[in-house]
Design a protein around this motif. Structure first.
Motif, PDB file in Angstrom:
ATOM      1  N   HIS A 172      40.657  26.952  50.431  1.00 23.84           N
ATOM      2  CA  HIS A 172      40.268  27.142  49.038  1.00 23.84           C
ATOM      3  C   HIS A 172      41.295  26.527  48.100  1.00 23.84           C
ATOM      4  CE1 HIS A 172      37.250  30.103  50.256  1.00 23.84           C
ATOM      5  NE2 HIS A 172      38.180  30.637  51.024  1.00 23.84           N
ATOM      6  N   SER A 208      42.031  26.612  43.668  1.00 24.28           N
ATOM      7  CA  SER A 208      41.590  27.017  42.335  1.00 24.28           C
ATOM      8  C   SER A 208      42.716  26.803  41.337  1.00 24.28           C
ATOM      9  CB  SER A 208      41.174  28.489  42.310  1.00 24.28           C
ATOM     10  OG  SER A 208      40.743  28.832  41.001  1.00 24.28           O
ATOM     11  N   TRP A 238      40.852  35.821  46.712  1.00 21.75           N
ATOM     12  CA  TRP A 238      40.884  35.341  48.100  1.00 21.75           C
ATOM     13  C   TRP A 238      41.950  36.065  48.914  1.00 21.75           C
ATOM     14  CZ3 TRP A 238      40.624  30.003  45.543  1.00 21.75           C
ATOM     15  CH2 TRP A 238      39.286  29.620  45.357  1.00 21.75           C
TER      16      TRP A 238
END
Length: 146
Positions: free
Chosen positions: A49, A51, A60
């Motif tokens: 991931h 972000s 997360w």
């Protein structure tokens, strides 16, 4: 299959384009592919991931409490500012490895301190994007040791 969470903070989506003299030419997709290959060789899958939003990284990390065997995190600039990410990591029982592509200790003085390092089981800095693969292998070793 056992899962490793690999979390990337702000601006890492620009890898390969942003300041290649510091961060190199590899893209985040290249990093993900290398991590998936290393994890697969060790019997793990990767949940990868990125972000630019602090709250997504925290979400997360909280998800990792039940869904991951361990976390590799490059919090990027949040390393130096986010007590909230540190708190989330402190609430997660799995091993954590902090990764930085550049050597943060050779950069601006404000980058020399990382809140995340206080929780990390290991810190890898200054190895370029290869540091992610080092982190995957180290995390697998920590998990194997119990």
């Amino acid at each position: 299959m056992k899962r490793l969470f690999i979390l990337n903070g702000p601006n890492l989506n620009l890898l390969g384009h942003r300041e290649p003299e510091i961060y190199g030419a590899d893209t985040l997709a290249d990093v993900q592919a290398a991590c998936e290959a290393a994890a697969s060789a060790g019997g793990y899958e990767v949940s990868f991931h990125q972000s630019n939003a602090e709250h997504e990284l925290i979400d997360w990390i909280q998800q990792a409490r039940t869904d991951a065997a361990g976390i590799i995190i490059n919090p990027a600039a949040y390393s130096h500012t986010s007590v909230a990410i540190l708190d989330a990591l402190n609430a997660c029982p799995c091993p954590v490895i902090e990764v930085h592509i550049s050597n943060i200790h050779r950069r601006e003085s404000f980058r020399h301190h990382s809140f995340i390092s206080a929780r990390a089981d290991a810190v890898i800095a200054g190895c370029g994007t290869q540091g992610y693969v080092f982190a995957v292998n180290r995390l697998i070793s920590l998990l194997a040791a119990g």
